[in-house]
Design an enzyme around this catalytic site. Structure first.
Site, PDB file in Angstrom:
ATOM      1  N   ARG A   1       2.079   1.794  -7.783  1.00  0.00           N
ATOM      2  CA  ARG A   1       2.257   0.605  -6.964  1.00  0.00           C
ATOM      3  C   ARG A   1       1.060  -0.324  -7.033  1.00  0.00           C
ATOM      4  O   ARG A   1       1.127  -1.454  -6.583  1.00  0.00           O
ATOM      5  CB  ARG A   1       2.470   1.009  -5.496  1.00  0.00           C
ATOM      6  CG  ARG A   1       3.725   1.799  -5.265  1.00  0.00           C
ATOM      7  CD  ARG A   1       3.675   2.455  -3.911  1.00  0.00           C
ATOM      8  NE  ARG A   1       3.633   1.477  -2.848  1.00  0.00           N
ATOM      9  CZ  ARG A   1       4.687   1.095  -2.141  1.00  0.00           C
ATOM     10  NH1 ARG A   1       5.848   1.617  -2.394  1.00  0.00           N
ATOM     11  NH2 ARG A   1       4.576   0.211  -1.198  1.00  0.00           N
TER      12      ARG A   1
ATOM     13  N   TRP B   1      -3.935  -1.723  -0.861  1.00  0.00           N
ATOM     14  CA  TRP B   1      -3.931  -2.947  -1.677  1.00  0.00           C
ATOM     15  C   TRP B   1      -4.429  -4.010  -0.714  1.00  0.00           C
ATOM     16  O   TRP B   1      -3.746  -4.368   0.250  1.00  0.00           O
ATOM     17  CB  TRP B   1      -2.506  -3.208  -2.162  1.00  0.00           C
ATOM     18  CG  TRP B   1      -2.269  -4.575  -2.693  1.00  0.00           C
ATOM     19  CD1 TRP B   1      -1.883  -5.681  -2.004  1.00  0.00           C
ATOM     20  CD2 TRP B   1      -2.384  -5.003  -4.047  1.00  0.00           C
ATOM     21  NE1 TRP B   1      -1.760  -6.748  -2.830  1.00  0.00           N
ATOM     22  CE2 TRP B   1      -2.059  -6.372  -4.084  1.00  0.00           C
ATOM     23  CE3 TRP B   1      -2.746  -4.349  -5.232  1.00  0.00           C
ATOM     24  CZ2 TRP B   1      -2.076  -7.109  -5.272  1.00  0.00           C
ATOM     25  CZ3 TRP B   1      -2.750  -5.084  -6.399  1.00  0.00           C
ATOM     26  CH2 TRP B   1      -2.423  -6.446  -6.420  1.00  0.00           C
TER      27      TRP B   1
ATOM     28  N   LYS C   1      11.000 -17.666 -18.104  1.00  0.00           N
ATOM     29  CA  LYS C   1      11.485 -16.311 -17.792  1.00  0.00           C
ATOM     30  C   LYS C   1      12.407 -15.825 -18.905  1.00  0.00           C
ATOM     31  O   LYS C   1      12.266 -14.716 -19.402  1.00  0.00           O
ATOM     32  CB  LYS C   1      12.271 -16.288 -16.481  1.00  0.00           C
ATOM     33  CG  LYS C   1      11.562 -16.197 -15.179  1.00  0.00           C
ATOM     34  CD  LYS C   1      10.837 -14.933 -14.839  1.00  0.00           C
ATOM     35  CE  LYS C   1       9.480 -14.842 -15.457  1.00  0.00           C
ATOM     36  NZ  LYS C   1       8.381 -15.541 -14.893  1.00  0.00           N
TER      37      LYS C   1
ATOM     38  N   CYS D   1       0.846  -1.189   0.000  1.00  0.00           N
ATOM     39  CA  CYS D   1       0.000   0.000   0.000  1.00  0.00           C
ATOM     40  C   CYS D   1       0.885   1.243   0.000  1.00  0.00           C
ATOM     41  O   CYS D   1       2.101   1.144   0.080  1.00  0.00           O
ATOM     42  CB  CYS D   1      -0.881   0.018   1.227  1.00  0.00           C
ATOM     43  SG  CYS D   1      -1.708  -1.538   1.549  1.00  0.00           S
TER      44      CYS D   1
ATOM     45  N   ASN E   1       0.714   0.181   6.393  1.00  0.00           N
ATOM     46  CA  ASN E   1       1.170  -0.757   5.361  1.00  0.00           C
ATOM     47  C   ASN E   1       1.697  -1.987   6.068  1.00  0.00           C
ATOM     48  O   ASN E   1       2.350  -1.868   7.097  1.00  0.00           O
ATOM     49  CB  ASN E   1       2.326  -0.171   4.547  1.00  0.00           C
ATOM     50  CG  ASN E   1       1.859   0.915   3.604  1.00  0.00           C
ATOM     51  OD1 ASN E   1       0.687   1.237   3.552  1.00  0.00           O
ATOM     52  ND2 ASN E   1       2.809   1.479   2.864  1.00  0.00           N
ATOM     53  N   GLY E   2       1.476  -3.152   5.479  1.00  0.00           N
ATOM     54  CA  GLY E   2       1.999  -4.384   6.077  1.00  0.00           C
ATOM     55  C   GLY E   2       0.876  -5.256   6.601  1.00  0.00           C
ATOM     56  O   GLY E   2      -0.298  -5.068   6.240  1.00  0.00           O
TER      57      GLY E   2
ATOM     58  N   HIS F   1      17.175 -38.633 -24.880  1.00  0.00           N
ATOM     59  CA  HIS F   1      16.119 -39.164 -25.742  1.00  0.00           C
ATOM     60  C   HIS F   1      15.686 -38.146 -26.792  1.00  0.00           C
ATOM     61  O   HIS F   1      14.614 -38.295 -27.377  1.00  0.00           O
ATOM     62  CB  HIS F   1      14.924 -39.606 -24.890  1.00  0.00           C
ATOM     63  CG  HIS F   1      15.271 -40.685 -23.924  1.00  0.00           C
ATOM     64  ND1 HIS F   1      15.680 -41.947 -24.327  1.00  0.00           N
ATOM     65  CD2 HIS F   1      15.331 -40.701 -22.568  1.00  0.00           C
ATOM     66  CE1 HIS F   1      15.946 -42.685 -23.264  1.00  0.00           C
ATOM     67  NE2 HIS F   1      15.751 -41.956 -22.179  1.00  0.00           N
TER      68      HIS F   1
ATOM     69  N   LYS G   1       0.117  -8.535 -18.813  1.00  0.00           N
ATOM     70  CA  LYS G   1       0.193  -8.934 -17.410  1.00  0.00           C
ATOM     71  C   LYS G   1      -1.010  -9.784 -17.016  1.00  0.00           C
ATOM     72  O   LYS G   1      -0.891 -10.777 -16.337  1.00  0.00           O
ATOM     73  CB  LYS G   1       0.261  -7.676 -16.535  1.00  0.00           C
ATOM     74  CG  LYS G   1       0.403  -7.956 -15.044  1.00  0.00           C
ATOM     75  CD  LYS G   1       1.794  -8.454 -14.727  1.00  0.00           C
ATOM     76  CE  LYS G   1       1.976  -8.921 -13.310  1.00  0.00           C
ATOM     77  NZ  LYS G   1       3.088  -9.875 -13.185  1.00  0.00           N
TER      78      LYS G   1
ATOM     79  N   GLU H   1      10.492 -15.224 -22.270  1.00  0.00           N
ATOM     80  CA  GLU H   1       9.518 -14.137 -22.380  1.00  0.00           C
ATOM     81  C   GLU H   1      10.146 -12.749 -22.352  1.00  0.00           C
ATOM     82  O   GLU H   1       9.614 -11.843 -22.970  1.00  0.00           O
ATOM     83  CB  GLU H   1       8.373 -14.270 -21.364  1.00  0.00           C
ATOM     84  CG  GLU H   1       8.740 -14.207 -19.916  1.00  0.00           C
ATOM     85  CD  GLU H   1       7.562 -14.461 -18.964  1.00  0.00           C
ATOM     86  OE1 GLU H   1       6.405 -14.357 -19.367  1.00  0.00           O
ATOM     87  OE2 GLU H   1       7.829 -14.752 -17.782  1.00  0.00           O
TER      88      GLU H   1
ATOM     89  N   GLU I   1      10.267 -23.001 -15.075  1.00  0.00           N
ATOM     90  CA  GLU I   1      10.043 -21.574 -14.849  1.00  0.00           C
ATOM     91  C   GLU I   1      11.227 -20.771 -15.401  1.00  0.00           C
ATOM     92  O   GLU I   1      11.049 -19.699 -15.989  1.00  0.00           O
ATOM     93  CB  GLU I   1       9.839 -21.305 -13.349  1.00  0.00           C
ATOM     94  CG  GLU I   1       9.768 -19.841 -12.943  1.00  0.00           C
ATOM     95  CD  GLU I   1       8.696 -19.014 -13.644  1.00  0.00           C
ATOM     96  OE1 GLU I   1       7.882 -19.572 -14.396  1.00  0.00           O
ATOM     97  OE2 GLU I   1       8.697 -17.788 -13.459  1.00  0.00           O
TER      98      GLU I   1
HETATM   99  C1  G6P Z   1       0.167 -13.904 -18.255  1.00  0.00           C
HETATM  100  C2  G6P Z   1       1.399 -13.272 -17.612  1.00  0.00           C
HETATM  101  C3  G6P Z   1       2.208 -14.323 -16.858  1.00  0.00           C
HETATM  102  C4  G6P Z   1       1.329 -15.033 -15.865  1.00  0.00           C
HETATM  103  C5  G6P Z   1       0.092 -15.634 -16.528  1.00  0.00           C
HETATM  104  C6  G6P Z   1      -0.914 -16.125 -15.504  1.00  0.00           C
HETATM  105  O1  G6P Z   1       0.563 -14.720 -19.290  1.00  0.00           O
HETATM  106  O2  G6P Z   1       2.202 -12.660 -18.596  1.00  0.00           O
HETATM  107  O3  G6P Z   1       3.282 -13.698 -16.177  1.00  0.00           O
HETATM  108  O4  G6P Z   1       2.060 -16.048 -15.244  1.00  0.00           O
HETATM  109  O5  G6P Z   1      -0.579 -14.641 -17.296  1.00  0.00           O
HETATM  110  O6  G6P Z   1      -1.405 -15.032 -14.810  1.00  0.00           O
HETATM  111  P1  G6P Z   1      -2.073 -15.119 -13.397  1.00  0.00           P
HETATM  112  O7  G6P Z   1      -2.485 -13.707 -13.074  1.00  0.00           O
HETATM  113  O8  G6P Z   1      -3.273 -16.020 -13.528  1.00  0.00           O
HETATM  114  O9  G6P Z   1      -1.087 -15.665 -12.442  1.00  0.00           O
END
Ligand code: G6P
Length: 628
Positions: free
Chosen positions: A27, A95, A506, A2, A121-122, A525, A623, A509, A502
């Site tokens: 934020r 938030w 990363k 927040c 905040n927190g 294989h 996002k 993307e 993962e």
């Molecule tokens: C989009 C974002 C990813 C995220 C995915 C799932 O593709 O670019 O970074 O992992 O959605 O999003 P979520 O909000 O459901 O975790």
């Protein structure tokens, strides 16, 4: 998380607060509020939604108060008594963590008689106990927040000295907090205190400011005191007194901010992604500590994970998209390994259309940072329609997925702005680890002592993540080498394979380098055919039981001239020859993903920077994906 702003001085307070809050909008927040002192009376306004709603509500007052520019200063005199010329105030963008986004839950919160106003905040970990205690004393609560215990606590402890009452109140708090307190009984004074949540005092001439983050101050001053853990500041227009936890005066050094506003929003980091990577220790603390006792016991019942409900399930499906799906992959290993319950991780976009075999005996865990991803939401509905129990692991309180699931475990990672998810992933994995420990205890597959030992290790984990972050320089060097290639492979076994998946996402993307994750044993294989001299291969080795096997696969790569970067704790890396070793902190193997993922995120980040990519907004990606 927040945002906090505060002001004491000769200017009309409202415009200062609103301009500060506007600077903190980046934020992310779901509601906003202010409280200002109007000639001895408090004007408070709180609204769910955008700051503009609050501003619209306050328009008549703002008009009367004028702008926040220094020219609008009204030094004392009749204006002092003018209702529009408030001189002290606090503001907040919220938030949501405890309680949905709403007008009532927005800050500031007050005690029973409107004498103590607080923004926070927190997370106050022991708010339930405190709330019950205060209610028993007759205090009446108006919100669902953890924050509201603070003004009531101050009210119960107040004996005429505001700072003393705040100091005594925070001694009763467990958790993380940055607090700003204002009281009509002490006009011209603001009290601020912090513990694991940042607070900065802005120093002016005849006026002082407060903010959780530097951007809110830059319009007014660049001279600041950065409060340290446990420090309290008492602000008046002409003085700022800082004391430590023991009440002893602290001589603070003035820190002059030299960043520009956009850098300040990123906390001095060049990109949100790097900032969020570095926020992981704090985010993990927020997510884990309220759910773990000192001795490592998992407190899951408060989150609604009661034995009667959880006990009915015979299998688990972890369903999500993107990075959240990769957290689910880690969850599969943890749930099967610790709770010995059959678990599958599945992509939401596949799950929803394949007529999944789920029923009353199945627990479907949907994982989502945003809580709005269309495929994940549809999978949730599919699961519910088939009678499965649905538990959501979500970062955004009050989001669609949080509302539609039967039970919710929130990840308290705070807003994530970079498209590529980092701290949300870590917090998802942390919550899944807690779930596995809890289920393991419930099903009798995990002895109490072992579960507590892991719980204690989890409490210590944020410090290991800090240690992993300290290795960023070395990772950046490797990233510089990797950045020149078009294909990179990641290998690992077991939990390391889950993290490798993962890691490849990363890198792909944000740097646009083609990357693939392979179960180390599967390399021979197929993918081994692609290894030619100099091909970068990142090998993850955090699982002692699988070390020898993965090292054999590393040899297969080396024999074809591949260039291996081995990420392993020193205890597992020793004796490795002909590879570049990047040492990870020593960590319990079950918890290793939370540490190992950090250099993977940094590797992707620095490779993307080296290639000149738009790190926070990679091409073609969004996002929150609310379409199929
Ligand atoms: C989009 C974002 C990813 C995220 C995915 C799932 O593709 O670019 O970074 O992992 O959605 O999003 P979520 O909000 O459901 O975790």
């Amino acid at each position: 998380m927040c945002g906090i702003v505060g002001y004491v001085g000769p200017r009309p307070a409202l415009p200062v607060l609103l301009s500060g809050l506007a600077r903190l909008e980046y934020r992310g927040y779901d509601s906003a509020g202010v409280a200002v002192l109007e000639g001895g009376r408090v004007l408070a306004c709180k609204r769910e939604g955008r700051l503009s709603r609050l501003e619209a509500e306050l328009a008549p007052y703002l008009e009367a108060a004028g702008s926040a520019a220094p020219g609008a200063c009204v030094p004392g005199g009749t204006a002092e008594r003018d209702g529009s010329r408030a001189r002290v105030g606090i503001g907040h963008t919220r938030w949501a963590t405890h309680g949905v986004p709403s007008d009532e839950n927005a800050h500031p919160h007050a005690d029973c008689h409107g004498r103590f106003w607080v923004v926070h905040n927190g997370i106050i970990e022991n708010y339930r106990e405190l709330r019950a205690e205060l209610q028993a004393q007759g205090h009446v609560f108006r919100s669902e927040t953890d924050t509201e215990v603070v003004p009531h606590l101050i009210e119960s402890l107040y004996r005429g000295d505001l700072a003393a009452a705040v100091a005594e109140a925070v001694r009763r708090l467990r958790g993380s907090y940055a607090l700003a307190v204002m009281s009509p009984l002490h006009p011209g004074t603001l009290v601020a205190v912090r513990q694991e949540s940042p607070l900065v005092v802005g120093l002016g001439r005849g006026e002082n400011f407060l903010a959780s983050d530097v951007p809110a101050l830059l319009e007014f001053t660049r001279d600041t005191y950065i409060l340290d853990e446990g420090e309290m500041a008492v602000l008046s227009p002409h003085a700022v007194q800082v004391t430590d936890r023991g009440g002893r005066p602290v001589a603070k050094e003035v820190f002059r901010v030299t960043w520009d506003a956009s850098m300040a929003q990123k906390g001095g980091y060049p990109h949100f992604m790097l900032k969020e990577i570095h926020e992981q220790p704090g985010a993990l603390r927020q997510t884990l500590l309220p759910r773990l006792g000192e001795e490592g016991d998992v407190r899951a019942e408060e989150d609604g994970l009661d034995p009667a409900w959880l006990g009915r399930f015979r299998r688990v499906h972890l369903v999500a998209c993107g990075t959240a799906y990769h957290a689910g992959l880690v969850g599969k290993y943890l749930l099967e390994g610790l709770a010995r319950i059959p678990a599958e991780a599945e992509l939401a976009s596949e799950f929803r259309y394949r007529q999944p075999l789920v029923d009353r005996d199945t627990l479907v865990v949907v994982i989502s940072q945003s809580g709005e991803t269309a495929d994940t939401r549809a999978a949730l509905r599919e699961a519910r329609a088939r009678g499965a129990g649905v538990l959501a692991i979500v970062n955004v309180v009050g989001s669609s997925i949080a509302r539609e699931a039967e039970r919710v475990l929130y990840t308290w990672a705070g807003p994530e702005i970079a498209v590529a998810s980092t701290k949300a992933y870590s917090c998802q994995v942390a919550v899944l680890t807690l779930l596995a420990l809890h289920l393991g205890r419930l099903r009798g597959t995990l002895p109490a002592e072992e579960s507590r030992r892991l719980g204690r290790s989890l409490r210590a984990l944020p410090a290991l993540v800090e240690e992993a972050l300290a290795g960023a320089g070395r990772v950046a060097e490797v990233a510089g080498q990797v950045a020149g290639h078009e294909d990179v492979f990641f290998i690992g076994r077991g939990l390391d394979y889950a993290v490798a998946q993962e890691a490849q996402l990363k890198l792909k993307e944000i740097s646009y380098i083609h990357a693939e994750a392979y179960a180390a044993g599967e390399l021979k294989h197929g993918t081994l055919a692609l290894i030619v001299p100099d091909t970068p291969v990142v090998a993850l080795v955090t699982q002692p039981a699988l070390r020898e096997k993965t090292m054999s696969n590393v040899e297969e790569v080396r024999a074809r001239g591949g260039r291996v970067y081995l990420f392993a704790p020193a205890s597992l890396a020793s004796g490795a020859a002909g590879v570049e070793v990047l040492t990870l902190p020593e960590v319990d193997p079950w918890l290793a993903p939370l540490v190992a993922v950090v250099p993977m995120q940094l590797l992707a980040y620095y490779a993307a920077v080296a290639r000149g990519c738009d790190v926070d907004k990679p091409r073609n990606l969004a996002k929150s994906v609310t379409v199929e």
